[in-house]
Design an enzyme around this catalytic site. Structure first.
Site, mmCIF file in Angstrom:
data_model
loop_
_atom_site.group_PDB
_atom_site.id
_atom_site.type_symbol
_atom_site.label_atom_id
_atom_site.label_comp_id
_atom_site.label_asym_id
_atom_site.label_seq_id
_atom_site.Cartn_x
_atom_site.Cartn_y
_atom_site.Cartn_z
ATOM 1 N N SER A 1 -0.429 23.073 22.849
ATOM 2 C CA SER A 1 -1.713 22.996 22.161
ATOM 3 C C SER A 1 -1.522 22.395 20.773
ATOM 4 O O SER A 1 -0.491 22.621 20.129
ATOM 5 C CB SER A 1 -2.303 24.406 22.039
ATOM 6 O OG SER A 1 -3.685 24.373 21.817
ATOM 7 N N PRO A 2 -2.487 21.612 20.280
ATOM 8 C CA PRO A 2 -2.345 21.056 18.931
ATOM 9 C C PRO A 2 -2.339 22.170 17.888
ATOM 10 O O PRO A 2 -3.255 22.984 17.844
ATOM 11 C CB PRO A 2 -3.584 20.158 18.794
ATOM 12 C CG PRO A 2 -4.547 20.667 19.812
ATOM 13 C CD PRO A 2 -3.741 21.205 20.932
ATOM 14 N N CYS B 1 -1.665 22.828 13.751
ATOM 15 C CA CYS B 1 -1.445 22.261 12.427
ATOM 16 C C CYS B 1 -0.134 22.768 11.836
ATOM 17 O O CYS B 1 0.167 23.966 11.907
ATOM 18 C CB CYS B 1 -2.607 22.609 11.504
ATOM 19 S SG CYS B 1 -4.137 21.762 11.923
ATOM 20 N N ALA C 1 -4.240 18.506 14.954
ATOM 21 C CA ALA C 1 -5.461 17.826 14.520
ATOM 22 C C ALA C 1 -5.097 16.761 13.496
ATOM 23 O O ALA C 1 -4.633 17.068 12.401
ATOM 24 C CB ALA C 1 -6.434 18.835 13.925
ATOM 25 N N GLN D 1 -4.531 14.713 18.980
ATOM 26 C CA GLN D 1 -5.896 15.199 18.782
ATOM 27 C C GLN D 1 -6.478 14.525 17.545
ATOM 28 O O GLN D 1 -5.935 14.653 16.445
ATOM 29 C CB GLN D 1 -5.911 16.723 18.609
ATOM 30 C CG GLN D 1 -7.315 17.297 18.519
ATOM 31 C CD GLN D 1 -7.308 18.789 18.253
ATOM 32 O OE1 GLN D 1 -6.895 19.230 17.182
ATOM 33 N NE2 GLN D 1 -7.761 19.578 19.218
ATOM 34 N N TYR E 1 -15.243 22.331 13.002
ATOM 35 C CA TYR E 1 -15.029 21.071 12.307
ATOM 36 C C TYR E 1 -16.216 20.135 12.571
ATOM 37 O O TYR E 1 -17.189 20.508 13.225
ATOM 38 C CB TYR E 1 -13.677 20.484 12.696
ATOM 39 C CG TYR E 1 -12.530 21.404 12.309
ATOM 40 C CD1 TYR E 1 -12.435 21.902 11.009
ATOM 41 C CD2 TYR E 1 -11.582 21.816 13.234
ATOM 42 C CE1 TYR E 1 -11.417 22.770 10.640
ATOM 43 C CE2 TYR E 1 -10.551 22.688 12.871
ATOM 44 C CZ TYR E 1 -10.479 23.168 11.575
ATOM 45 O OH TYR E 1 -9.477 24.032 11.223
ATOM 46 N N ARG F 1 -11.827 18.636 23.145
ATOM 47 C CA ARG F 1 -11.751 20.085 22.916
ATOM 48 C C ARG F 1 -13.080 20.566 22.364
ATOM 49 O O ARG F 1 -13.605 19.994 21.407
ATOM 50 C CB ARG F 1 -10.618 20.459 21.949
ATOM 51 C CG ARG F 1 -10.658 21.947 21.549
ATOM 52 C CD ARG F 1 -9.387 22.438 20.892
ATOM 53 N NE ARG F 1 -8.374 22.761 21.902
ATOM 54 C CZ ARG F 1 -7.289 23.512 21.656
ATOM 55 N NH1 ARG F 1 -7.071 23.988 20.446
ATOM 56 N NH2 ARG F 1 -6.423 23.762 22.612
ATOM 57 N N ARG G 1 0.966 29.787 20.176
ATOM 58 C CA ARG G 1 1.958 30.680 19.551
ATOM 59 C C ARG G 1 3.129 31.005 20.469
ATOM 60 O O ARG G 1 4.254 31.181 20.002
ATOM 61 C CB ARG G 1 1.272 31.954 19.060
ATOM 62 C CG ARG G 1 0.390 31.721 17.837
ATOM 63 C CD ARG G 1 -0.429 32.968 17.492
ATOM 64 N NE ARG G 1 -1.199 32.775 16.271
ATOM 65 C CZ ARG G 1 -2.376 32.148 16.209
ATOM 66 N NH1 ARG G 1 -2.909 31.652 17.322
ATOM 67 N NH2 ARG G 1 -3.016 32.023 15.067
#
Length: 352
Positions: A22-23, A25, A57, A99, A179, A227, A321
């Site tokens: 998963s993207p 940051c 992102a 992403q 966002y 997403r 995670r």
């Protein structure tokens, strides 16, 4: 045969299993440029057996960054900086993905380990949004003009084209987590009175324009993901019913997979976080629209991920995670599920 370790083909891209990074940051880029941290962070997940490795992102413009440390792709130099990373990911048998994002009213914040609060004064910048409605106690954003909106569409198009130059095989458009594009979709953050506000169709206009424009410039044989946040988790906000309808529109535009997350647009809401709590969103959209979906959110155990794929609740599991804690989660999961997969030849001595 383990369902989790079956191949999946999306357009001409073949995933060696159903596990995606998963993207996430990292807040560690240099003026948007990825560096050695990103090479090691992303590369190790490819070595660890994930089928798809998605970059965090990545801002389509400087003002679209969540923080000054976000990765970006608003110039050709940014695209060039990603090339060694995508080459390494491919060399390990994984698919490099990116992403594309604009943080909207949630931009201009500090890194989490420095508090994660909005930047004020030097180093901060004016945030943008569909309406001048702040996110909680964040500074009030400036409402996008019609010209600004056209500029944002072009920024996503340019970013997608640079992503191809950078070596990516999948692009995902970020329309979640409060966002910019999620802000347009939700009636709680979009109070516009023009063609981009009001009805669901009007609120979805900009996100759909961007999806169509990116799909048009991205090669037809390569997939485009989106997403979404399937719900705002509060009354009178964005919800699953709207998400299902919106996903149908995205499918009609040629989007290949809906990556189903939730929340992020309203501070302080109560979210029933628990193992697999967002999986039902992926299942509902998959079943009602007939589009591939990705499940995300507290997916940590191999048997849990196996069940999601076996029951056809989603087509891919996006792990976050769990892969920070263990970059080799896929290799360990294969052993637990008795799936026969190849290890990197350099690591084969540790396989048994």
């Amino acid at each position: 045969m383990s369902s989790l370790f079956q191949e999946l083909k999306l357009k001409d891209v073949k995933l060696r299993n159903r596990i995606a990074v998963s993207p996430m940051c990292q807040y560690s880029a240099d003026d948007g440029h990825p560096n050695d941290w990103h090479l090691v962070h992303l590369g190790s997940r490819a070595v660890g057996g994930a089928a798809l490795v998605m970059v965090e992102a990545t801002a389509v413009s400087p003002e679209g960054r969540i923080s000054p440390g976000d990765s970006g792709i608003w110039s050709e130099l940014h695209a060039q900086a990603f090339q060694p990373i995508t080459a390494f990911i491919k060399a390990q048998g994984a698919v490099p993905a990116i992403q594309l994002a604009h943080a909207g009213r949630k931009a201009s914040t500090d890194a989490p380990w420095r508090g994660g609060k909005p930047l004020l004064g030097e180093g901060s910048w004016q945030t943008l949004a569909p309406s001048p409605v702040p996110f909680g106690n964040y500074p009030t954003p400036r409402e996008l003009t019609q010209k600004d909106i056209a500029d944002v569409v072009q920024q996503f198009v340019d970013a997608a084209q640079r992503s191809l130059t950078a070596g990516f095989e999948v692009v995902e458009i970020h329309m979640a987590h409060g966002y910019l594009l999620h802000e347009f979709l939700s009636p709680l953050s979009n109070l516009r009175q023009d063609e981009f506000g009001g009805s669901l169709e009007a609120r979805a206009k900009l996100p759909l324009q961007i999806a169509e424009a990116v799909r048009r410039v991205w090669p037809a044989h390569l997939p485009v993901f989106v997403r979404i946040s399937a719900t705002d988790w509060t009354e009178n906000g964005w919800d699953l019913e709207q998400s299902i309808k919106f996903s149908g529109w995205l499918k009609a535009l040629g989007i290949d997979l809906i990556d189903c997350s939730s929340g992020g647009n309203v501070p302080g809401v109560k979210i029933p976080v628990g193992p697999g709590y967002q999986v039902p969103f992926a299942t509902a959209i998959r079943n009602k629209i007939g589009i591939a979906t990705g499940a995300v959110g507290i997916i940590t155990e191999p048997t849990q991920a196996e069940e999601i794929i076996t029951k056809q609740e989603a087509d891919v599991v996006f792990l976050a995670r769990a892969l920070l804690r263990d970059p080799y989660w896929p290799l360990h999961a294969a052993k637990e599920l008795q799936a026969i997969i190849s290890w990197p030849v350099q690591y084969e001595r540790a396989k048994d």
